[in-house]
Design a protein around this motif. Structure first.
Motif, mmCIF file in Angstrom:
data_model
loop_
_atom_site.group_PDB
_atom_site.id
_atom_site.type_symbol
_atom_site.label_atom_id
_atom_site.label_comp_id
_atom_site.label_asym_id
_atom_site.label_seq_id
_atom_site.Cartn_x
_atom_site.Cartn_y
_atom_site.Cartn_z
ATOM 1 N N CYS A 289 6.414 16.925 15.946
ATOM 2 C CA CYS A 289 5.851 16.334 14.729
ATOM 3 C C CYS A 289 4.736 17.232 14.227
ATOM 4 O O CYS A 289 3.812 17.573 14.989
ATOM 5 N N PRO A 290 4.763 17.662 12.974
ATOM 6 C CA PRO A 290 3.716 18.556 12.471
ATOM 7 C C PRO A 290 2.358 17.881 12.324
ATOM 8 O O PRO A 290 1.365 18.561 12.082
ATOM 9 N N ILE A 291 2.308 16.568 12.452
ATOM 10 C CA ILE A 291 1.030 15.857 12.305
ATOM 11 C C ILE A 291 0.331 15.726 13.647
ATOM 12 O O ILE A 291 -0.830 16.115 13.803
ATOM 13 N N CYS A 292 1.021 15.191 14.648
ATOM 14 C CA CYS A 292 0.393 14.990 15.965
ATOM 15 C C CYS A 292 0.736 16.084 16.957
ATOM 16 O O CYS A 292 0.208 16.089 18.066
ATOM 17 N N GLN A 293 1.652 16.996 16.593
ATOM 18 C CA GLN A 293 2.028 18.133 17.427
ATOM 19 C C GLN A 293 2.582 17.701 18.785
ATOM 20 O O GLN A 293 2.309 18.322 19.814
ATOM 21 N N THR A 294 3.342 16.622 18.811
ATOM 22 C CA THR A 294 4.007 16.145 20.030
ATOM 23 C C THR A 294 5.457 15.821 19.701
ATOM 24 O O THR A 294 5.840 15.714 18.527
ATOM 25 N N ASN A 295 6.251 15.656 20.732
ATOM 26 C CA ASN A 295 7.647 15.259 20.534
ATOM 27 C C ASN A 295 7.706 13.818 20.059
ATOM 28 O O ASN A 295 7.132 12.919 20.694
ATOM 29 N N PRO A 296 8.373 13.537 18.963
ATOM 30 C CA PRO A 296 8.397 12.171 18.408
ATOM 31 C C PRO A 296 9.145 11.210 19.312
ATOM 32 O O PRO A 296 10.254 11.494 19.760
ATOM 33 N N PHE A 300 11.912 10.491 12.869
ATOM 34 C CA PHE A 300 12.344 10.217 11.502
ATOM 35 C C PHE A 300 12.326 11.529 10.729
ATOM 36 O O PHE A 300 11.525 12.421 11.017
ATOM 37 N N ILE A 301 13.206 11.634 9.756
ATOM 38 C CA ILE A 301 13.329 12.843 8.950
ATOM 39 C C ILE A 301 12.796 12.541 7.560
ATOM 40 O O ILE A 301 13.149 11.526 6.945
ATOM 41 N N ALA A 302 11.915 13.436 7.091
ATOM 42 C CA ALA A 302 11.371 13.306 5.751
ATOM 43 C C ALA A 302 12.335 13.921 4.749
ATOM 44 O O ALA A 302 12.827 15.040 4.952
ATOM 45 N N LEU A 303 12.632 13.173 3.717
ATOM 46 C CA LEU A 303 13.538 13.643 2.655
ATOM 47 C C LEU A 303 12.708 14.062 1.444
ATOM 48 O O LEU A 303 11.704 13.434 1.129
ATOM 49 N N PRO A 304 13.098 15.141 0.768
ATOM 50 C CA PRO A 304 14.348 15.927 0.943
ATOM 51 C C PRO A 304 14.172 17.163 1.802
ATOM 52 O O PRO A 304 15.080 17.984 1.861
ATOM 53 N N CYS A 305 13.019 17.350 2.465
ATOM 54 C CA CYS A 305 12.758 18.620 3.152
ATOM 55 C C CYS A 305 13.435 18.708 4.505
ATOM 56 O O CYS A 305 13.490 19.781 5.108
ATOM 57 N N TYR A 312 5.542 6.600 12.958
ATOM 58 C CA TYR A 312 4.239 6.034 12.641
ATOM 59 C C TYR A 312 3.345 7.053 11.925
ATOM 60 O O TYR A 312 2.568 6.704 11.032
ATOM 61 N N CYS A 313 3.461 8.356 12.318
ATOM 62 C CA CYS A 313 2.673 9.380 11.616
ATOM 63 C C CYS A 313 3.110 9.492 10.162
ATOM 64 O O CYS A 313 2.282 9.516 9.238
ATOM 65 N N LEU A 314 4.432 9.551 9.947
ATOM 66 C CA LEU A 314 4.930 9.717 8.589
ATOM 67 C C LEU A 314 4.687 8.467 7.760
ATOM 68 O O LEU A 314 4.318 8.539 6.586
#
Length: 349
Positions: A289-296, A300-305, A312-314
């Motif tokens: 996860c680019p926010i918490c830098q841990t394995n989720p 979840f996948i952010a669309l459309p990227c 919970y982070c997203l």
């Protein structure tokens, strides 16, 4: 005629009684007070000025020393029932103050703060003002036994009794009691005594700033004045380490105040070009996860990227900022997807 006059005067003086053998003693008694007053008036009183800053610093250092001793003593009872030591905090403070008084003032030694500032207590009532015994103006005996005992009663006992009265009246709610007029009167009396003491302390402070004598009311009542212990000792203490510690404390508090207000994603994006790690977009980092830098745990996948996040982070970032952009590609996030299902709800639902 003149010869006859001189002859008659000489004959009359020869007939008078000669002075007694103790006449010089009587003359000495008459002239000695005049000579003593003339000698005292010719002597100059040596002006004695004690640094006010040193006296204030000594009081502050004594407070810090008591706080350090209290901190070490509290650690001894760290394994006891929580809140038990708080009930006996006035007794603990009184015990520490008594120890400092017992091993400093009672044995004619300065307190730790006074020792660092080269100060000692002097009985101002018995201090010589002028005379051959005065050389530097620092001469004079220490405190008497009565002054020492009264100093202990006024500082240690007075602070303890007042702290207990304050806690007891607050616990019993004497100020809010309407059914017991006696308790209400005692509470009003305590407030008046506190106001009178603060006003007297403020007046004593103004006098101290003008004259440099007696920091508090107890010293003024007992006439226990702080003077230098040695005229040849350095009277200043280096506060370089203390100033450095204060600067770092203020700097850390400023960081603790500003860091929560910064957007971590924006900071990381700004610092990414200066980072030595250029392969942050590789396949090994795509699983984190680019926010918490841990394995989720709940990926979840952010669309459309199509970048993977923790749910919970997203969800938190999207709820806080509707125009949230991806931390990897800086594209706006429109939706969230897991296992081919587009959803913005909790996966448990």
């Amino acid at each position: 005629m003149e010869e006859e006059t001189l002859t008659s005067s000489s004959s009359s003086s020869s007939n008078a009684n000669p002075p007694s053998e103790d006449a010089w003693i009587d003359a000495c008694r008459i002239l000695y007070p005049r000579w003593k007053s003339f000698r005292d008036s010719s002597q100059v009183v040596i002006p004695l000025t004690i640094s006010k800053v040193n006296q204030f610093d000594a009081a502050r250092l004594d407070v810090e020393m008591a706080a350090m001793l209290k901190e070490q003593l509290v650690k001894v009872f760290s394994l006891m029932k929580p809140g038990l030591l708080f009930q006996y905090e006035p007794e603990l403070d009184a015990f520490l103050e008594f120890l400092i008084w017992r091993f400093s003032i009672w044995v004619d030694k300065p307190t730790p703060g006074n020792a660092l500032m080269n100060l000692r207590y002097r009985d101002e009532r018995a201090a010589p003002i002028r005379g051959k015994e005065v050389r530097t103006g620092l001469e004079g005996p220490g405190l008497t036994i009565a002054q020492k005992i009264l100093y202990c009663v006024g500082t240690v006992g007075g602070q303890y009794v007042w702290a207990r009265l304050q806690s007891f009246s607050a616990f019993r709610r004497w100020g809010d009691s309407e059914q017991r007029p006696l308790a209400r009167r005692v509470w009003v009396l305590l407030q008046q005594m506190e106001g009178f003491y603060k006003a007297a302390s403020f007046g004593n402070l103004l006098i101290f700033l003008y004259t440099g004598r007696y920091r508090n009311l107890i010293e003024r009542v007992l006439r226990a004045r702080l003077v230098y212990g040695s005229p040849h000792m350095n009277r200043a203490v280096s506060f370089e380490y203390m100033n450095r510690q204060l600067v770092w404390n203020e700097f850390s508090e400023m960081l603790l105040l500003l860091l929560p207000l910064l957007n971590s994603a924006s900071v990381k994006k700004f610092l990414l070009p200066f980072s030595k790690d250029k392969h942050s977009g590789s396949s090994s980092d795509d699983t984190m996860c680019p926010i918490c830098q841990t394995n989720p745990n709940i990926p979840f996948i952010a669309l459309p990227c199509q970048h993977m996040y923790c749910y919970y982070c997203l969800r938190t970032r999207c709820g806080a900022a509707p125009s949230f952009r991806c931390a990897r590609c800086n594209e706006p996030v429109a939706a969230m997807q897991r296992h081919g299902i587009v959803s913005g709800k909790n996966p448990k639902s």
